[in-house]
Structures are given as C-alpha cells and as structure tokens.
Design a protein around this motif. Structure first.
Motif, short mmCIF file in Angstrom:
data_model
loop_
_atom_site.label_atom_id
_atom_site.label_comp_id
_atom_site.label_asym_id
_atom_site.label_seq_id
_atom_site.Cartn_x
_atom_site.Cartn_y
_atom_site.Cartn_z
N PHE A 18 0.83 -1.21 0.00
CA PHE A 18 0.00 0.00 0.00
C PHE A 18 0.86 1.26 0.00
N ALA A 19 1.97 1.24 0.75
CA ALA A 19 2.85 2.41 0.78
C ALA A 19 3.40 2.70 -0.62
N VAL A 20 3.78 1.65 -1.34
CA VAL A 20 4.30 1.85 -2.70
C VAL A 20 3.19 2.37 -3.61
N PHE A 21 1.97 1.82 -3.48
CA PHE A 21 0.84 2.32 -4.28
C PHE A 21 0.57 3.79 -3.98
N ILE A 22 0.62 4.17 -2.72
CA ILE A 22 0.36 5.57 -2.35
C ILE A 22 1.44 6.49 -2.90
N LEU A 23 2.71 6.08 -2.76
CA LEU A 23 3.79 6.90 -3.31
C LEU A 23 3.65 7.04 -4.83
N GLN A 65 6.81 -2.84 -6.75
CA GLN A 65 5.85 -3.90 -6.41
C GLN A 65 6.42 -5.23 -6.88
N SER A 66 6.04 -6.31 -6.21
CA SER A 66 6.58 -7.62 -6.59
C SER A 66 5.69 -8.39 -7.56
N ALA A 67 4.45 -8.01 -7.68
CA ALA A 67 3.55 -8.69 -8.62
C ALA A 67 3.91 -8.30 -10.05
#
Length: 121
Positions: A18-23, A65-67
């Motif tokens: 979520f932190a990566v998505f928000i950034l 992200q890892s996906a």
C-alpha cells in the motif's frame, strides 16, 4: 516448534505494498497536476518540467511492487481513483458526492482482490 504460515500476498507484505501504491499515486497525480497548472493555469515552464520529472519517477516507483506488471497496473487503477478524488477534494476544493465515494470503494475492493488474492503458483 510451531511455525506459523504467513499469509501469501505475493512477495511483500500488505503495508509495504500500500505504501508503494500511495507513493506511486502521489507521483502520478502530483506530476500530472503540475503539468495541468503549467498548461491550463499559465504557470511557469518549470512547473511542467518538474511535473514531467515526477511522472518519470512514478514509472520507477511502480516497479517496486513484486507482482507482475498487469496486476500491479490493474490494481493501481483502483487505488488511483480514490487518490484522485481525495486530491481533488483537498487541493481543488471538489466535493465528492456519495456516488463518487461508492465508486471509489468498489474500485478499492477490486484492486485489493486483484493484488492480494492468494494464487497457486
């Protein structure tokens, strides 16, 4: 002795994801907003240049992200919807109505299903 099995969420935990998505969202929306201000509100050229740099950084952040690419970008789309509404509300004074909120919640639920559902490898 007892080894607890960790839930499967790709190769990273939910909070980091979520932190990566928000950034990523802040980079995309913020960079786009600066370009918008430059082109539509007659702001100086450096707004556009800074916006372009921030947008390029968004492309890098998404790779954290890892996906796989498709899932990350599909899930990010749902998160982007919510973040764009929050940005418009807090920065531009746009007042989301109940249908904006319902739509954003549906998008977030869909994003979570896409990115966090355990899958067989």
């Amino acid at each position: 002795m007892f080894h607890q099995k960790k839930p499967y969420f790709g190769d990273m935990n939910i909070l980091r994801s979520f932190a990566v998505f928000i950034l990523a969202g802040l980079c995309e929306i913020g960079g786009g907003y600066l370009i918008w201000l430059w082109l539509k509100n007659d702001k100086p050229l450096w707004f556009g240049i800074l916006g372009a740099v921030i947008l390029a950084f968004y492309g890098v952040v998404a790779t954290w992200q890892s996906a796989g690419f498709g899932r990350v970008y599909a899930a990010y789309g749902g998160i982007f919807i919510l973040m764009a509404l929050i940005w418009a509300w807090r920065i531009d004074g746009f007042k989301p109505d109940k249908y904006d909120v319902i739509g954003a919640l549906i998008a977030i639920i869909g994003a979570c299903i896409i990115i966090f559902t355990p899958r067989n490898k």
